[in-house]
Design an enzyme around this catalytic site. Structure first.
Site, short mmCIF file in Angstrom:
data_model
loop_
_atom_site.label_atom_id
_atom_site.label_comp_id
_atom_site.label_asym_id
_atom_site.label_seq_id
_atom_site.Cartn_x
_atom_site.Cartn_y
_atom_site.Cartn_z
N ARG A 170 31.20 4.33 18.55
CA ARG A 170 32.09 3.90 17.46
C ARG A 170 33.41 4.67 17.50
O ARG A 170 34.47 4.11 17.21
CB ARG A 170 31.39 4.09 16.10
CG ARG A 170 30.31 3.04 15.86
CD ARG A 170 29.31 3.44 14.79
NE ARG A 170 29.89 3.71 13.51
CZ ARG A 170 29.30 4.44 12.56
NH1 ARG A 170 28.12 5.00 12.77
NH2 ARG A 170 29.91 4.64 11.41
N ARG A 229 40.60 -3.88 11.54
CA ARG A 229 39.98 -2.99 12.51
C ARG A 229 40.65 -3.12 13.87
O ARG A 229 40.26 -2.46 14.82
CB ARG A 229 38.57 -3.46 12.62
CG ARG A 229 37.39 -2.58 12.66
CD ARG A 229 37.34 -1.40 11.82
NE ARG A 229 36.12 -0.69 12.05
CZ ARG A 229 35.25 -0.39 11.11
NH1 ARG A 229 35.45 -0.73 9.87
NH2 ARG A 229 34.19 0.30 11.42
N ARG A 261 24.50 11.85 6.75
CA ARG A 261 24.74 10.83 5.70
C ARG A 261 23.45 10.12 5.29
O ARG A 261 22.63 9.77 6.13
CB ARG A 261 25.75 9.79 6.20
CG ARG A 261 25.85 8.61 5.22
CD ARG A 261 27.02 7.73 5.48
NE ARG A 261 27.13 7.30 6.85
CZ ARG A 261 28.22 6.75 7.36
NH1 ARG A 261 29.28 6.56 6.60
NH2 ARG A 261 28.26 6.38 8.62
N ARG A 306 21.63 5.08 8.13
CA ARG A 306 22.08 3.86 8.81
C ARG A 306 21.62 3.83 10.26
O ARG A 306 21.64 4.86 10.93
CB ARG A 306 23.62 3.77 8.76
CG ARG A 306 24.12 3.17 7.48
CD ARG A 306 25.59 3.26 7.28
NE ARG A 306 26.46 2.97 8.41
CZ ARG A 306 27.78 2.93 8.34
NH1 ARG A 306 28.38 3.16 7.18
NH2 ARG A 306 28.51 2.68 9.41
N LYS A 364 36.01 7.23 4.15
CA LYS A 364 36.64 6.04 3.56
C LYS A 364 35.78 5.50 2.41
O LYS A 364 36.29 5.23 1.32
CB LYS A 364 36.84 4.94 4.62
CG LYS A 364 37.70 5.39 5.80
CD LYS A 364 37.90 4.28 6.80
CE LYS A 364 36.64 3.80 7.48
NZ LYS A 364 35.94 4.84 8.31
P1 AP5 Z 1 31.69 8.05 4.35
O1 AP5 Z 1 32.51 8.02 3.11
O2 AP5 Z 1 30.44 7.23 4.38
O3 AP5 Z 1 32.61 7.77 5.64
P2 AP5 Z 1 33.27 6.41 6.16
O4 AP5 Z 1 34.66 6.74 6.62
O5 AP5 Z 1 33.12 5.33 5.14
O6 AP5 Z 1 32.37 6.19 7.42
P3 AP5 Z 1 31.68 4.90 8.03
O7 AP5 Z 1 30.75 5.41 9.09
O8 AP5 Z 1 31.09 4.03 6.95
O9 AP5 Z 1 32.90 4.21 8.66
P4 AP5 Z 1 32.88 3.10 9.68
O10 AP5 Z 1 34.30 2.68 9.61
O11 AP5 Z 1 32.36 3.48 11.01
O12 AP5 Z 1 31.78 2.08 9.09
P5 AP5 Z 1 31.85 0.63 8.46
O13 AP5 Z 1 30.74 0.53 7.49
O14 AP5 Z 1 33.22 0.27 8.04
O15 AP5 Z 1 31.33 9.60 4.65
C1 AP5 Z 1 30.49 9.95 5.73
C2 AP5 Z 1 29.56 11.12 5.31
O16 AP5 Z 1 30.37 12.25 5.07
C3 AP5 Z 1 28.79 10.86 3.99
O17 AP5 Z 1 27.51 11.43 4.09
C4 AP5 Z 1 29.61 11.59 2.92
O18 AP5 Z 1 28.80 12.05 1.85
C5 AP5 Z 1 30.21 12.74 3.73
N1 AP5 Z 1 31.55 13.12 3.29
C6 AP5 Z 1 32.56 12.30 2.89
N2 AP5 Z 1 33.66 13.02 2.60
C7 AP5 Z 1 33.31 14.32 2.83
C8 AP5 Z 1 34.04 15.57 2.71
N3 AP5 Z 1 35.30 15.62 2.30
N4 AP5 Z 1 33.40 16.70 3.04
C9 AP5 Z 1 32.09 16.68 3.48
N5 AP5 Z 1 31.36 15.53 3.58
C10 AP5 Z 1 31.99 14.38 3.27
O19 AP5 Z 1 31.55 -0.27 9.75
C11 AP5 Z 1 30.28 -0.25 10.36
C12 AP5 Z 1 30.25 -1.30 11.46
O20 AP5 Z 1 30.46 -2.61 10.88
C13 AP5 Z 1 31.32 -1.17 12.55
O21 AP5 Z 1 30.92 -0.27 13.57
C14 AP5 Z 1 31.39 -2.62 13.04
O22 AP5 Z 1 30.30 -2.93 13.88
C15 AP5 Z 1 31.23 -3.42 11.75
N6 AP5 Z 1 32.52 -3.72 11.11
C16 AP5 Z 1 32.91 -3.32 9.88
N7 AP5 Z 1 34.14 -3.80 9.60
C17 AP5 Z 1 34.51 -4.53 10.68
C18 AP5 Z 1 35.69 -5.25 11.00
N8 AP5 Z 1 36.75 -5.32 10.17
N9 AP5 Z 1 35.75 -5.87 12.21
C19 AP5 Z 1 34.70 -5.83 13.05
N10 AP5 Z 1 33.58 -5.14 12.81
C20 AP5 Z 1 33.48 -4.49 11.64
#
Ligand code: AP5
Length: 225
Positions: A179, A88, A134, A168, A13
């Site tokens: 997660r 979420r 990552r 992270r 994402k």
């Molecule tokens: P990346 O693009 O970083 O993936 P992502 O989908 O953004 O993954 P996240 O882990 O950031 O998602 P998340 O939803 O768990 O985290 P968030 O920060 O929102 O890609 C991942 C890796 O793969 C990278 O190394 C990239 O280079 C590689 N990659 C990408 N595409 C690729 C491809 N096609 N092929 C190969 N490699 C590839 O949330 C974190 C925490 O914040 C949550 O757990 C929660 O505690 C809190 N939080 C956030 N939002 C909320 C909310 N709305 N409500 C409550 N808590 C929340």
């Protein structure tokens, strides 16, 4: 254009969000990035959020929804936005509709306030591989790397701005598994919520980053009409 990206942790994402937001010329708003910035600055919000992030749990809605409400009231979001990581759960999805209604957005067909919800589909094995490799830039540049799939050419420094790369704290395997469980139990139901509104598009998110960007842009342009 008003767009939400949904998908499990590691679906790509954050990686795709930058390309799509730049294509649409809308601000990218990531609740995860907002929490991490607050944690690194040691703000009261960051102190509260840290325990939830480190455990792989969702930050409570009462902390999260106001942040999004405030951010969407900024002038740069008036013409559209890309949300990454929000909503979420179904309660957050309902609140988002309410925020947009309060901001004067008229619902379209299916009572949808969003133009498209892009669901990035990828299996759990791929997620674990992606997340374990990552690396993020410690500066606020938002650049994302992977030790194997998209390594920085500058070793442990960001190619773009020279910032230090780091892993992270919630990318440890046990937290990633938590997660994934939270995603299945709490976030996956929003897929049906948006399917019923007629704005859901699912794309296969395995494969080269650039190929997935092309799929995403094709879907977004189709929704733009
Ligand atoms: P990346 O693009 O970083 O993936 P992502 O989908 O953004 O993954 P996240 O882990 O950031 O998602 P998340 O939803 O768990 O985290 P968030 O920060 O929102 O890609 C991942 C890796 O793969 C990278 O190394 C990239 O280079 C590689 N990659 C990408 N595409 C690729 C491809 N096609 N092929 C190969 N490699 C590839 O949330 C974190 C925490 O914040 C949550 O757990 C929660 O505690 C809190 N939080 C956030 N939002 C909320 C909310 N709305 N409500 C409550 N808590 C929340």
């Amino acid at each position: 254009m008003r767009i939400v990206l949904v998908g499990p942790p590691g679906a790509g994402k954050g990686t795709q969000a930058s390309f799509i937001a730049s294509h649409l010329d809308v601000p990218k708003i990531s609740t995860g990035d907002i929490f991490r910035a607050n944690i690194s600055q040691g703000t009261p919000l960051g102190v509260k959020a840290k325990e939830y992030l480190d455990a792989g749990h969702l930050v409570p809605d009462e902390l999260t929804i106001d942040i999004v409400r405030d951010r969407l009231s900024q002038p740069d979001a008036a013409g559209g936005f890309l949300l990454d990581g929000f909503p979420r759960n179904v309660a957050q999805a309902e609140e988002l509709d309410q925020i947009l209604a309060d901001n004067g957005v008229q619902p379209g067909a299916g009572k949808a306030y969003l133009d498209i919800v892009l669901d990035l589909e990828v299996d759990n094995d791929e997620v674990i591989k992606r997340i374990s490799g990552r690396r993020l830039c410690r500066n606020d540049s938002g650049h994302i790397f992977h030790v194997d799939y998209s390594p920085s050419q500058s070793g442990d420094r960001c190619d773009v701005c020279g910032g230090e790369l780091y892993q992270r704290s919630d990318d440890k395997e046990d937290v990633v598994r938590k997660r994934l469980e939270v995603y299945a139990a709490e976030t996956a139901p929003i897929i049906d919520y948006y399917r019923e509104q007629g704005v859901l598009t699912t794309i296969e998110a395995a494969g080269e980053v650039q190929v997935i960007t092309e799929r995403a842009i094709t879907a977004v342009d189709a929704a733009r009409g």
